[in-house]
Design a protein around this motif. Structure first.
Motif: not given
Length: 265
Positions: A42, A45, A204
């Protein structure tokens, strides 16, 4: 990962994504050398989204011109320089997409190590110096053709190996082909847009499939800090480029590579 580590990693991403010193290497090193936890998918990203926004903001006129050129070409049924540049960016992106699809998992599993980073930092730092010193640095980007774009594209595929530096290897290839420093950096940074966008979309997708909990505060911090830092870094790098060339970055890469080999010994 705590807030301090997130801040430092976002700064590292923003500072190193567009300098020819390898962002992937610098993001791996805190866990390898300092024992920090991996930043996680996460956060990866988030910081890549930040750097994508930075390069798109800096080259917004080029992006607008390429999109406008596509519309103009359709209306006039005729190729133009703006569309031509956009097509060359797309063409040069293909090798990285193909090699990334075929080898990314193996590279992530086998090559994310301090030793690999040390070797690639030294080798590709040396190649950058040779290209900068012996390249003619005379061609404008309008002289880039299909063969040159493909060569730069295949060079970009090598950046899948940690420590290579995506911007470093593409600028090296462009300089070796005789392009001016600023033009080499311009094409390299334009080339980063589809690569970062594609990698971000894939990560993602993986993030959604894994359904891992996300600390949105840390993600926002990472995206914002990496975006601002990356934009300022691009401004600094472009302004410095014609005056000092690649030597400071070559020296830094050589020092880092030697320091890593000493640390590993």
């Amino acid at each position: 990962m705590d807030w301090f580590q997130a801040l430092i990693l976002a700064l590292i991403q923003g500072l190193t994504e567009f300098l020819p010193i390898s962002s992937s290497a610098h993001l791996i090193l805190p866990s390898e050398v300092l024992g920090w936890p991996d930043q996680g998918l996460a956060f990866d990203v988030a910081v890549h989204l930040g750097t994508l926004l930075a390069v798109m903001a800096y080259y917004r006129r080029d992006i607008g011109a390429m999109l406008g050129g596509a519309g103009q070409a359709v209306a006039q049924q005729k190729m133009n320089e703006d569309l031509r540049l956009g097509l060359l960016v797309v063409l040069a992106t293909i090798p990285a997409v193909v090699f990334g699809f075929l080898g990314d998992d193996w590279i992530e599993r086998e090559l994310r190590s301090a030793l690999v980073i040390a070797v690639t930092t030294l080798v590709f730092g040396g190649l950058l110096w040779l290209a900068d010193v012996y390249g003619t640095r005379s061609k404008p980007l309008t002289q880039l053709g299909i063969a040159g774009a493909l060569l730069i594209g295949f060079a970009q595929a090598l950046a899948l190996i940690p420590g290579t530096s995506r911007s470093g290897i593409t600028i090296t290839a462009a300089l070796a082909l005789g392009f001016r420093r600023e033009e080499a950096a311009r094409f390299s940074f334009l080339l980063s847009i589809p690569v970062i966008l594609g990698a971000g979309l894939l990560k993602t997708k993986d993030l959604i499939e894994l359904q891992v909990p996300v600390d949105w505060g840390l993600m926002a911090l990472g995206a914002a800090v990496s975006a601002v830092t990356a934009y300022l870094t691009i401004v600094f790098f472009i302004r410095l480029l014609e005056r000092v060339g690649m030597l400071p970055f070559v020296v830094y890469r050589l020092a880092l590579g030697i320091a890593l080999l000493v640390w590993l010994a």
